[in-house]
Design a protein around this motif. Structure first.
Motif, PDB file in Angstrom:
ATOM      1  N   PHE B  39       0.828  -1.208   0.000  1.00  0.00           N
ATOM      2  CA  PHE B  39       0.000   0.000   0.000  1.00  0.00           C
ATOM      3  C   PHE B  39       0.863   1.260   0.000  1.00  0.00           C
ATOM      4  O   PHE B  39       0.542   2.248  -0.666  1.00  0.00           O
ATOM      5  CB  PHE B  39      -0.970  -0.003   1.191  1.00  0.00           C
ATOM      6  N   ARG B  40       1.963   1.188   0.735  1.00  0.00           N
ATOM      7  CA  ARG B  40       2.911   2.324   0.721  1.00  0.00           C
ATOM      8  C   ARG B  40       3.425   2.554  -0.699  1.00  0.00           C
ATOM      9  O   ARG B  40       3.521   3.680  -1.179  1.00  0.00           O
ATOM     10  CB  ARG B  40       4.092   2.030   1.660  1.00  0.00           C
ATOM     11  N   LYS B  41       3.753   1.414  -1.369  1.00  0.00           N
ATOM     12  CA  LYS B  41       4.334   1.524  -2.716  1.00  0.00           C
ATOM     13  C   LYS B  41       3.285   2.003  -3.733  1.00  0.00           C
ATOM     14  O   LYS B  41       3.622   2.678  -4.697  1.00  0.00           O
ATOM     15  CB  LYS B  41       4.901   0.162  -3.150  1.00  0.00           C
ATOM     16  N   VAL B  42       2.033   1.647  -3.503  1.00  0.00           N
ATOM     17  CA  VAL B  42       0.966   2.138  -4.398  1.00  0.00           C
ATOM     18  C   VAL B  42       0.956   3.665  -4.364  1.00  0.00           C
ATOM     19  O   VAL B  42       0.905   4.332  -5.398  1.00  0.00           O
ATOM     20  CB  VAL B  42      -0.417   1.568  -3.972  1.00  0.00           C
ATOM     21  N   LYS B  43       1.019   4.211  -3.161  1.00  0.00           N
ATOM     22  CA  LYS B  43       0.976   5.674  -3.005  1.00  0.00           C
ATOM     23  C   LYS B  43       2.189   6.331  -3.660  1.00  0.00           C
ATOM     24  O   LYS B  43       2.087   7.366  -4.297  1.00  0.00           O
ATOM     25  CB  LYS B  43       0.943   6.028  -1.511  1.00  0.00           C
ATOM     26  N   LYS B  44       3.340   5.710  -3.478  1.00  0.00           N
ATOM     27  CA  LYS B  44       4.592   6.319  -3.928  1.00  0.00           C
ATOM     28  C   LYS B  44       4.826   6.103  -5.431  1.00  0.00           C
ATOM     29  O   LYS B  44       5.263   7.008  -6.142  1.00  0.00           O
ATOM     30  CB  LYS B  44       5.732   5.662  -3.134  1.00  0.00           C
ATOM     31  N   GLY B  46       2.527   4.737  -7.802  1.00  0.00           N
ATOM     32  CA  GLY B  46       1.386   4.974  -8.701  1.00  0.00           C
ATOM     33  C   GLY B  46       1.318   3.970  -9.838  1.00  0.00           C
ATOM     34  O   GLY B  46       1.414   4.339 -11.017  1.00  0.00           O
ATOM     35  N   LEU B  68      -7.321  -1.567  -1.056  1.00  0.00           N
ATOM     36  CA  LEU B  68      -7.137  -0.909  -2.348  1.00  0.00           C
ATOM     37  C   LEU B  68      -8.478  -0.574  -2.984  1.00  0.00           C
ATOM     38  O   LEU B  68      -8.704   0.537  -3.467  1.00  0.00           O
ATOM     39  CB  LEU B  68      -6.334  -1.831  -3.285  1.00  0.00           C
ATOM     40  N   SER B  71     -10.410   2.173  -1.332  1.00  0.00           N
ATOM     41  CA  SER B  71      -9.781   3.488  -1.374  1.00  0.00           C
ATOM     42  C   SER B  71     -10.416   4.334  -2.481  1.00  0.00           C
ATOM     43  O   SER B  71     -10.683   3.848  -3.580  1.00  0.00           O
ATOM     44  CB  SER B  71      -8.281   3.302  -1.631  1.00  0.00           C
ATOM     45  N   ILE B  73      -9.029   6.864  -3.979  1.00  0.00           N
ATOM     46  CA  ILE B  73      -8.037   7.286  -4.983  1.00  0.00           C
ATOM     47  C   ILE B  73      -7.557   6.116  -5.841  1.00  0.00           C
ATOM     48  O   ILE B  73      -7.354   6.253  -7.036  1.00  0.00           O
ATOM     49  CB  ILE B  73      -6.808   7.940  -4.277  1.00  0.00           C
ATOM     50  N   TYR B  74      -7.366   4.951  -5.209  1.00  0.00           N
ATOM     51  CA  TYR B  74      -6.658   3.871  -5.923  1.00  0.00           C
ATOM     52  C   TYR B  74      -7.551   2.704  -6.368  1.00  0.00           C
ATOM     53  O   TYR B  74      -7.056   1.717  -6.895  1.00  0.00           O
ATOM     54  CB  TYR B  74      -5.535   3.319  -5.034  1.00  0.00           C
TER      55      TYR B  74
END
Lengths: 327, 124
Positions: B39-44, B46, B68, B71, B73-74
């Motif tokens: 999830f951290r990597k999804v934010k960073k 994209g 996910l 969310s 956004i994602y």
């Protein structure tokens, strides 16, 4: 023609009685109340002299008739009925039997009694269970092998990619993956052999609470690392029991391991607890491992002892519950 | 511009494999070893696609997928489930708790051509 005459031998009533007594299956004759009015030798040998008692009380130690009683059906329609039943012999052993019933009529054609003939199929049932277990084991193996194959595919791909890119670092990385997965095959094969080997289960008098504490010692650090509270609740009155301590250790370890894993993957609760508990009910020792993890979703329950609980090699071979069931 | 694929698998061998396979086929990749990391990597990072293993420590693939898809956004990021446990194919075959079904399910061991063709469809 229902029989061939043998010279010099005309079967008497005594002969027919002998035949009834010596048939190698359980025979009981019952009246319409399901009360036993006659039994043969094998029946008496395995269930005792129970004439006058109710069939369901003798065979199953129950207080009510079985819901699908074949004897009652034969009384109702005069036909032969059959069913598969689980019964308890006089020494407390469970046995599986196939039951056939047949009406006994008087001169007027009225049903006055029903003969129940039961064949003990316990050895066949045991074999069936073994075969089912074997099927489950094969499914588990297949799952483990699938993971290793993915690793090997990956290793070969990376080696090839490194070779075609003339990248020695990548080639070596791929080779490492290949080697690791060959080692996993070796480990899996050892586990298969461990499972397949027939082991003696020598029984001795042991202190079960001592085994429980050994299992606790084995897991309490792992549990603490995962922030799971691992507790033991010992029944101090549980004295020495006749068991194989290694088997008990294996069973409890597998169950505790699974309970910890269940808690680890549970996202719905912050505080998790696994308890190993001992108790006793009369002469029976009780061992219990419980957790407050999510439990199994309904749709997964059919996969217990099969592939769903055998996750990945890094968590073990997935044989834990199978070994537990086998013991 | 290269499409971005986030690889989520706790097994380093599988991550290395997928990373090599996707990089060689023109994708930009990032790797995560569990659901939280993912999830951290999804934010960073994209990503345009997530390839997701299920059974992982800390947060499993199921937990990550739920977060996910919930969310705001994602939730549109497509997901390919990559698992050796075939039971998950049935598990994800229907919508669960209002969550949409994943785009694809690929069973391990997988054919590289099959996976690549599914990746191509998902990132379009």
């Amino acid at each position: 023609m229902d029989r061939i005459n043998i010279d010099g031998w005309e079967p008497t009533q005594h002969d027919y009685r002998q035949l009834f007594q010596k048939v190698p299956c359980y025979i009981s004759v019952q009246n319409s109340e399901l009360r036993i009015i006659q039994t043969n030798e094998l029946f008496r040998q395995d269930f005792g002299d129970r004439v006058g008692e109710l069939c369901y009380s003798v065979y199953k130690r129950k207080t009510d008739p079985c819901p699908e009683c074949p004897v009652a059906k034969t009384f109702a329609d005069g036909q032969v009925h059959s069913s598969e039943e689980q019964v308890i012999t006089r020494d407390g052993n469970e046995a599986f039997v196939i039951v056939y019933t047949s009406p006994i009529r008087n001169d007027q054609g009225e049903i006055v009694a029903v003969m129940e003939m039961s064949t003990n199929i316990t050895p066949v049932k045991r074999l069936q269970t073994e075969l089912t277990m074997m099927g489950h084991t094969v499914a588990t193996m297949a799952h483990g092998i699938k993971n290793i194959l993915t690793g090997l595919d990956g290793g070969i791909y990376v080696v090839n990619s490194g070779l075609s890119n003339r990248d020695q670092k990548e080639t070596l990385k791929g080779w490492d993956i290949v080697q690791r997965n060959v080692a996993r095959i070796s480990s899996l094969v050892k586990d298969i052999l461990y499972c397949a080997k027939k082991r003696g289960h020598e029984i001795s008098v042991i202190d079960p609470n001592h085994v429980v504490m050994e299992v606790f010692d084995l897991f309490h650090e792992t549990a603490a690392l995962e922030k799971i509270q691992l507790d033991v609740e010992i029944d101090p009155k549980l004295g020495p029991v006749q068991l194989n301590s290694e088997d008990l250790h294996t069973i409890l370890s597998n169950l505790v391991h699974n309970a910890l894993e269940a808690c680890k993957f549970d996202l719905n609760r912050r505080e998790h607890r696994v308890v190993i508990r001992t108790d006793h009910k009369g002469p029976i020792a009780i061992f219990e491992v419980s957790d407050n993890g999510p439990g199994l979703p309904e749709e997964w329950k059919s996969y217990v002892f099969t592939e769903i609980l055998s996750t990945k090699e890094r968590y073990g071979t997935g044989l834990g519950l199978l070994v537990t069931k086998k013991i | 511009m290269a499409k971005k694929v986030l690889i989520v698998d706790d097994e380093e061998d599988v991550r290395t494999y997928l990373n090599s396979l996707l990089s060689n086929n023109g994708y930009e990749t990032e790797m995560a070893e569990d659901g939280e990391d993912a999830f951290r990597k999804v934010k960073k990072f994209g990503p345009n696609l997530v390839i997701l293993d299920i059974i992982m420590p800390n947060q499993s693939g199921v937990g990550f997928y739920r977060n996910l898809k919930k969310s705001e956004i994602y939730s549109d990021i497509p997901v390919i489930i990559l698992s050796g446990v075939t039971a998950y194919k049935d598990f994800f075959a229907r919508e669960r708790g209002g969550l949409p079904k994943p785009q694809e399910f690929v069973e391990k061991p997988f054919s590289t051509n099959d996976l690549l063709s599914k990746v191509e469809v998902c990132v379009k």
